[in-house]
Scaffold this motif. Sequence first.
Motif, PDB file in Angstrom:
ATOM      1  N   ILE A  17      50.599  44.885  43.858  1.00  0.00           N
ATOM      2  CA  ILE A  17      49.900  43.475  43.530  1.00  0.00           C
ATOM      3  C   ILE A  17      48.269  43.843  43.361  1.00  0.00           C
ATOM      4  O   ILE A  17      47.717  43.689  42.566  1.00  0.00           O
ATOM      5  CB  ILE A  17      49.971  42.328  44.134  1.00  0.00           C
ATOM      6  N   GLY A  18      47.880  44.364  44.643  1.00  0.00           N
ATOM      7  CA  GLY A  18      46.284  44.654  44.746  1.00  0.00           C
ATOM      8  C   GLY A  18      45.867  45.789  43.886  1.00  0.00           C
ATOM      9  O   GLY A  18      44.805  45.617  43.607  1.00  0.00           O
ATOM     10  N   ARG A  19      46.739  46.839  43.906  1.00  0.00           N
ATOM     11  CA  ARG A  19      46.098  47.807  42.662  1.00  0.00           C
ATOM     12  C   ARG A  19      46.046  47.458  41.399  1.00  0.00           C
ATOM     13  O   ARG A  19      45.168  47.612  40.545  1.00  0.00           O
ATOM     14  CB  ARG A  19      47.090  48.929  42.956  1.00  0.00           C
ATOM     15  N   THR A  20      47.065  46.658  41.008  1.00  0.00           N
ATOM     16  CA  THR A  20      47.021  46.130  39.688  1.00  0.00           C
ATOM     17  C   THR A  20      45.823  45.281  39.243  1.00  0.00           C
ATOM     18  O   THR A  20      45.195  45.387  38.414  1.00  0.00           O
ATOM     19  CB  THR A  20      48.489  45.431  39.275  1.00  0.00           C
ATOM     20  N   ALA A  21      45.605  44.106  40.479  1.00  0.00           N
ATOM     21  CA  ALA A  21      44.668  43.550  40.566  1.00  0.00           C
ATOM     22  C   ALA A  21      43.166  44.292  40.037  1.00  0.00           C
ATOM     23  O   ALA A  21      42.397  43.666  39.599  1.00  0.00           O
ATOM     24  CB  ALA A  21      44.393  42.479  41.561  1.00  0.00           C
ATOM     25  N   ALA A  22      43.136  45.232  40.665  1.00  0.00           N
ATOM     26  CA  ALA A  22      41.904  46.096  40.951  1.00  0.00           C
ATOM     27  C   ALA A  22      41.724  46.649  39.346  1.00  0.00           C
ATOM     28  O   ALA A  22      40.463  46.655  38.801  1.00  0.00           O
ATOM     29  CB  ALA A  22      41.942  47.299  41.933  1.00  0.00           C
ATOM     30  N   LEU A  23      42.747  47.094  38.875  1.00  0.00           N
ATOM     31  CA  LEU A  23      42.650  47.599  37.353  1.00  0.00           C
ATOM     32  C   LEU A  23      42.347  46.552  36.331  1.00  0.00           C
ATOM     33  O   LEU A  23      41.455  46.608  35.775  1.00  0.00           O
ATOM     34  CB  LEU A  23      44.016  48.343  37.050  1.00  0.00           C
ATOM     35  N   GLY A 136      27.216  32.291  45.378  1.00  0.00           N
ATOM     36  CA  GLY A 136      28.725  31.590  45.284  1.00  0.00           C
ATOM     37  C   GLY A 136      29.667  32.544  44.481  1.00  0.00           C
ATOM     38  O   GLY A 136      29.291  33.613  43.974  1.00  0.00           O
ATOM     39  N   GLY A 137      30.712  31.910  44.634  1.00  0.00           N
ATOM     40  CA  GLY A 137      31.747  32.975  44.174  1.00  0.00           C
ATOM     41  C   GLY A 137      33.264  32.258  44.564  1.00  0.00           C
ATOM     42  O   GLY A 137      33.420  31.017  44.749  1.00  0.00           O
ATOM     43  N   VAL A 138      34.040  33.148  44.808  1.00  0.00           N
ATOM     44  CA  VAL A 138      35.642  32.878  44.887  1.00  0.00           C
ATOM     45  C   VAL A 138      36.067  33.420  46.011  1.00  0.00           C
ATOM     46  O   VAL A 138      36.008  34.873  46.243  1.00  0.00           O
ATOM     47  CB  VAL A 138      36.045  33.174  43.573  1.00  0.00           C
ATOM     48  N   VAL A 139      37.039  32.992  46.797  1.00  0.00           N
ATOM     49  CA  VAL A 139      38.162  33.606  47.699  1.00  0.00           C
ATOM     50  C   VAL A 139      39.384  33.349  47.214  1.00  0.00           C
ATOM     51  O   VAL A 139      39.790  32.281  46.873  1.00  0.00           O
ATOM     52  CB  VAL A 139      37.927  33.170  49.233  1.00  0.00           C
ATOM     53  N   ILE A 140      40.102  34.240  47.283  1.00  0.00           N
ATOM     54  CA  ILE A 140      41.639  34.286  46.983  1.00  0.00           C
ATOM     55  C   ILE A 140      42.488  34.777  47.968  1.00  0.00           C
ATOM     56  O   ILE A 140      42.281  36.045  48.425  1.00  0.00           O
ATOM     57  CB  ILE A 140      42.222  34.949  45.619  1.00  0.00           C
ATOM     58  N   ASN A 141      43.401  33.874  48.503  1.00  0.00           N
ATOM     59  CA  ASN A 141      44.189  34.344  49.624  1.00  0.00           C
ATOM     60  C   ASN A 141      45.618  34.344  49.127  1.00  0.00           C
ATOM     61  O   ASN A 141      45.870  33.904  48.043  1.00  0.00           O
ATOM     62  CB  ASN A 141      44.211  33.316  50.752  1.00  0.00           C
ATOM     63  N   THR A 142      46.292  35.053  49.943  1.00  0.00           N
ATOM     64  CA  THR A 142      47.716  35.350  49.657  1.00  0.00           C
ATOM     65  C   THR A 142      48.794  34.897  50.582  1.00  0.00           C
ATOM     66  O   THR A 142      48.696  35.390  51.921  1.00  0.00           O
ATOM     67  CB  THR A 142      47.948  37.019  49.358  1.00  0.00           C
ATOM     68  N   GLU A 224      51.967  39.749  36.600  1.00  0.00           N
ATOM     69  CA  GLU A 224      51.759  38.521  36.694  1.00  0.00           C
ATOM     70  C   GLU A 224      51.128  37.602  37.859  1.00  0.00           C
ATOM     71  O   GLU A 224      50.731  36.357  37.652  1.00  0.00           O
ATOM     72  CB  GLU A 224      53.200  37.979  36.555  1.00  0.00           C
ATOM     73  N   VAL A 225      51.205  38.115  38.902  1.00  0.00           N
ATOM     74  CA  VAL A 225      50.252  37.836  40.051  1.00  0.00           C
ATOM     75  C   VAL A 225      48.951  38.008  39.746  1.00  0.00           C
ATOM     76  O   VAL A 225      48.020  37.403  39.927  1.00  0.00           O
ATOM     77  CB  VAL A 225      50.851  38.461  41.334  1.00  0.00           C
ATOM     78  N   ALA A 226      48.644  39.366  39.382  1.00  0.00           N
ATOM     79  CA  ALA A 226      47.161  39.783  39.124  1.00  0.00           C
ATOM     80  C   ALA A 226      46.304  38.867  38.127  1.00  0.00           C
ATOM     81  O   ALA A 226      45.276  38.531  38.125  1.00  0.00           O
ATOM     82  CB  ALA A 226      47.245  41.048  38.809  1.00  0.00           C
ATOM     83  N   ASN A 227      47.333  38.462  37.215  1.00  0.00           N
ATOM     84  CA  ASN A 227      46.635  37.502  36.074  1.00  0.00           C
ATOM     85  C   ASN A 227      46.279  36.204  36.676  1.00  0.00           C
ATOM     86  O   ASN A 227      45.297  35.534  36.037  1.00  0.00           O
ATOM     87  CB  ASN A 227      47.690  37.547  34.779  1.00  0.00           C
ATOM     88  N   MET A 228      47.086  35.818  37.450  1.00  0.00           N
ATOM     89  CA  MET A 228      46.645  34.337  38.226  1.00  0.00           C
ATOM     90  C   MET A 228      45.276  34.739  38.910  1.00  0.00           C
ATOM     91  O   MET A 228      44.453  33.741  38.978  1.00  0.00           O
ATOM     92  CB  MET A 228      47.979  33.939  39.069  1.00  0.00           C
ATOM     93  N   ALA A 229      45.218  35.848  39.719  1.00  0.00           N
ATOM     94  CA  ALA A 229      44.130  36.080  40.462  1.00  0.00           C
ATOM     95  C   ALA A 229      42.878  36.210  39.513  1.00  0.00           C
ATOM     96  O   ALA A 229      41.960  35.590  39.833  1.00  0.00           O
ATOM     97  CB  ALA A 229      44.277  37.579  41.076  1.00  0.00           C
ATOM     98  N   LEU A 230      43.111  36.792  38.312  1.00  0.00           N
ATOM     99  CA  LEU A 230      42.010  37.066  37.513  1.00  0.00           C
ATOM    100  C   LEU A 230      41.726  35.583  37.068  1.00  0.00           C
ATOM    101  O   LEU A 230      40.298  35.124  36.996  1.00  0.00           O
ATOM    102  CB  LEU A 230      42.527  37.908  36.142  1.00  0.00           C
ATOM    103  N   PHE A 231      42.573  34.802  36.649  1.00  0.00           N
ATOM    104  CA  PHE A 231      42.173  33.396  36.270  1.00  0.00           C
ATOM    105  C   PHE A 231      41.426  32.560  37.437  1.00  0.00           C
ATOM    106  O   PHE A 231      40.377  32.048  37.237  1.00  0.00           O
ATOM    107  CB  PHE A 231      43.436  32.598  36.009  1.00  0.00           C
TER     108      PHE A 231
END
Length: 254
Positions: A17-23, A136-142, A224-231
């Motif tokens: 998931i982390g690699r996909t999110a990075a891309l 400011g910004g965002v933290v996303i936890n898992t 599907e997870v990385a797209n949620m993180a992107l949002f």
Amino acid sequence: MRLKDKVAVITGAGSGIGRTAALIFSREGARVAVVDNNAKKGEDTVSRIIENGGEAIFVQTDVSRSEEVEKLFKITVEKYSAVHILYNNAGIFLPNQDRMVTGIAEETWDLVLNVNLKGTFLCCKYGIPEIIKSEGGVVINTSSSAGVIGVPNCDAYTATKGAIISLTRSMAVEYGPKKVRVNCIVPTAIDTPMLNQSSKENLDFDEKKFFSTTPSGRYGTPEEVANMALFLASDEASYCTGGIFVVDGGITIT
Ligand SMILES: NC(=O)c1ccc[n+]([C@@H]2O[C@H](COP(=O)([O-])OP(=O)(O)OC[C@H]3O[C@@H](n4cnc5c(N)ncnc54)[C@H](O)[C@@H]3O)[C@@H](O)[C@H]2O)c1
């Protein structure tokens, strides 16, 4: 581009998931600090980002080690002058070592808590001040479905994933006034090396039964997870904080 001019730190970005999110984050304009304790896997993610025309650095870090996490944020700020997004994704799951509490070795308990929970704490401890300095910004936890419903035979893992939900909520209250949104993703059964390894090694897991009893009848994809993180990382989620967002094919409602 949805993350133009943003700097993102993504832990566990050498795989799954982390690699996909990075891309995906890079494709959307973010400069990415790819974080992993495995150099080969992390460097490979960076090479893929650069091949695609993006910008990234690899910072080898064991998220459970305070001095390494502190250095990670120093290096990122030296390189990119800011941190806007912290995606706490690194985690471990140890089927057959992580069992019912009466069957877990103390070392296994400590290892899982150190990586999954302390790692999230340390990245927040050193990352949130940089996010605040960056206006400011965002933290996303898992988390995981194991942090939401009763999942047997991985009690250290479930303890960490439940705690991450509570931590998300308290941090959202604390850091909201400082313009830091804090949210949590609850993925379940995502087709990654972690899942492949665990379903092979976990003698309790019955794939056929799993498919027949879950609403979606399949595994999820890292995208599907990385797209949620992107949002959640983007300004489209500007009113979302303290939220627990499932990406689980309906597993947690069955
Ligand atoms: N795959 C699933 O079905 C699933 C389900 C629920 C939750 N999750 C969670 O999603 C996250 C990502 O899982 P994945 O399936 O992509 O796993 P993965 O095993 O494919 O990737 C995890 C990455 O984290 C890295 N890592 C492990 N320990 C680390 C440490 N101490 N410091 C830094 N990096 C470290 C690994 O080297 C690896 O690159 C994890 O937190 C996991 O618990 C996954």
